[in-house]
Write a protein that holds these residues in place. Sequence first.
Motif, PDB file in Angstrom:
ATOM      1  N   VAL A  36       0.966  -1.231  -0.150  1.00  0.00           N
ATOM      2  CA  VAL A  36      -0.028   0.057   0.015  1.00  0.00           C
ATOM      3  C   VAL A  36       0.835   1.273  -0.074  1.00  0.00           C
ATOM      4  CG1 VAL A  36      -1.732   1.112   1.360  1.00  0.00           C
ATOM      5  CG2 VAL A  36      -2.089  -1.477   0.970  1.00  0.00           C
ATOM      6  N   SER A  37       1.961   1.246   0.589  1.00  0.00           N
ATOM      7  CA  SER A  37       2.977   2.145   0.823  1.00  0.00           C
ATOM      8  C   SER A  37       3.463   2.615  -0.383  1.00  0.00           C
ATOM      9  CB  SER A  37       3.926   2.093   1.857  1.00  0.00           C
ATOM     10  OG  SER A  37       4.714   3.091   2.138  1.00  0.00           O
ATOM     11  N   GLN A  38       3.751   1.616  -1.358  1.00  0.00           N
ATOM     12  CA  GLN A  38       4.420   1.912  -2.604  1.00  0.00           C
ATOM     13  C   GLN A  38       3.383   2.447  -3.560  1.00  0.00           C
ATOM     14  OE1 GLN A  38       5.895  -1.943  -4.135  1.00  0.00           O
ATOM     15  NE2 GLN A  38       7.706  -1.603  -2.691  1.00  0.00           N
ATOM     16  N   HIS A  39       1.976   1.889  -3.465  1.00  0.00           N
ATOM     17  CA  HIS A  39       0.995   2.581  -4.352  1.00  0.00           C
ATOM     18  C   HIS A  39       0.773   3.957  -3.913  1.00  0.00           C
ATOM     19  CE1 HIS A  39      -0.335  -1.049  -6.695  1.00  0.00           C
ATOM     20  NE2 HIS A  39      -0.155  -1.661  -5.438  1.00  0.00           N
ATOM     21  N   LEU A  40       0.795   4.426  -2.595  1.00  0.00           N
ATOM     22  CA  LEU A  40       0.552   5.723  -2.281  1.00  0.00           C
ATOM     23  C   LEU A  40       1.715   6.616  -2.562  1.00  0.00           C
ATOM     24  CD1 LEU A  40      -0.889   4.958   1.292  1.00  0.00           C
ATOM     25  CD2 LEU A  40      -2.104   6.111  -0.286  1.00  0.00           C
ATOM     26  N   ALA A  41       2.986   6.007  -2.659  1.00  0.00           N
ATOM     27  CA  ALA A  41       4.014   6.998  -3.175  1.00  0.00           C
ATOM     28  C   ALA A  41       3.878   7.240  -4.775  1.00  0.00           C
ATOM     29  CB  ALA A  41       5.246   6.252  -2.975  1.00  0.00           C
ATOM     30  N   LYS A  42       2.991   6.262  -5.483  1.00  0.00           N
ATOM     31  CA  LYS A  42       2.812   6.740  -6.745  1.00  0.00           C
ATOM     32  C   LYS A  42       1.681   7.723  -6.852  1.00  0.00           C
ATOM     33  CE  LYS A  42       4.412   2.485  -8.800  1.00  0.00           C
ATOM     34  NZ  LYS A  42       4.163   1.176  -9.349  1.00  0.00           N
ATOM     35  N   LEU A  43       0.780   7.539  -6.092  1.00  0.00           N
ATOM     36  CA  LEU A  43      -0.418   8.490  -6.078  1.00  0.00           C
ATOM     37  C   LEU A  43       0.023   9.872  -5.736  1.00  0.00           C
ATOM     38  CD1 LEU A  43      -3.206   6.106  -4.637  1.00  0.00           C
ATOM     39  CD2 LEU A  43      -3.050   6.924  -6.832  1.00  0.00           C
ATOM     40  N   LEU A  45       3.082  11.115  -6.065  1.00  0.00           N
ATOM     41  CA  LEU A  45       3.757  11.699  -7.097  1.00  0.00           C
ATOM     42  C   LEU A  45       2.894  12.372  -8.215  1.00  0.00           C
ATOM     43  CD1 LEU A  45       6.596   9.317  -7.661  1.00  0.00           C
ATOM     44  CD2 LEU A  45       6.802  11.463  -6.909  1.00  0.00           C
ATOM     45  N   ALA A  46       1.741  11.571  -8.138  1.00  0.00           N
ATOM     46  CA  ALA A  46       0.606  12.128  -9.187  1.00  0.00           C
ATOM     47  C   ALA A  46      -0.053  13.201  -8.599  1.00  0.00           C
ATOM     48  CB  ALA A  46      -0.035  10.924  -9.699  1.00  0.00           C
ATOM     49  N   ARG A  47       0.072  13.753  -7.588  1.00  0.00           N
ATOM     50  CA  ARG A  47      -0.728  14.544  -6.576  1.00  0.00           C
ATOM     51  C   ARG A  47      -2.090  14.306  -6.508  1.00  0.00           C
ATOM     52  NH1 ARG A  47       2.327  19.921  -9.203  1.00  0.00           N
ATOM     53  NH2 ARG A  47       4.480  19.339  -8.232  1.00  0.00           N
ATOM     54  N   MET A  48      -2.345  12.970  -6.464  1.00  0.00           N
ATOM     55  CA  MET A  48      -3.659  12.494  -5.986  1.00  0.00           C
ATOM     56  C   MET A  48      -3.893  12.478  -4.630  1.00  0.00           C
ATOM     57  SD  MET A  48      -4.211   9.866  -9.287  1.00  0.00           S
ATOM     58  CE  MET A  48      -5.962   9.629  -9.387  1.00  0.00           C
ATOM     59  N   LEU A  62      -7.211  12.302   0.062  1.00  0.00           N
ATOM     60  CA  LEU A  62      -7.468  12.773  -1.454  1.00  0.00           C
ATOM     61  C   LEU A  62      -6.910  14.281  -1.458  1.00  0.00           C
ATOM     62  CD1 LEU A  62     -10.539  10.985  -2.625  1.00  0.00           C
ATOM     63  CD2 LEU A  62      -8.017  10.272  -3.069  1.00  0.00           C
ATOM     64  N   THR A  63      -6.121  14.677  -2.330  1.00  0.00           N
ATOM     65  CA  THR A  63      -5.938  15.961  -2.825  1.00  0.00           C
ATOM     66  C   THR A  63      -7.214  16.857  -2.966  1.00  0.00           C
ATOM     67  OG1 THR A  63      -3.795  15.398  -3.434  1.00  0.00           O
ATOM     68  CG2 THR A  63      -4.334  17.498  -3.979  1.00  0.00           C
TER      69      THR A  63
END
Length: 95
Positions: A36-43, A45-48, A62-63
């Motif tokens: 989950v932490s890896q997925h959150l890092a990608k999200l 970076l995408a500023r989501m 959520l942003t």
Amino acid sequence: MLADVTRVKIILALRNAEEMSVNHLADVVDKSPAAVSQHLAKLRLARMVSTRREGTTVFYRLTDEHASELVIDAVKQAEHVVGAPPHHRGESGRA
């Protein structure tokens, strides 16, 4: 970003909560905290998603509402494409 089912589940989970920790999100999406932490890092970076730290715990939210709207629209489109009855129909049965 939305090509991965875990990231979609994370966004949907955050849509229904003000914010959540990695461990809580891991329980909700039934994945390990590391995954989950890896997925959150990608999200992130995408500023989501954005973060807030409280001691050693990081909380995610959520942003803005655009990420959840994008997921909902994608699910609606997929339902139309595969011919499944859409969940977004009104009570009258019309879309």
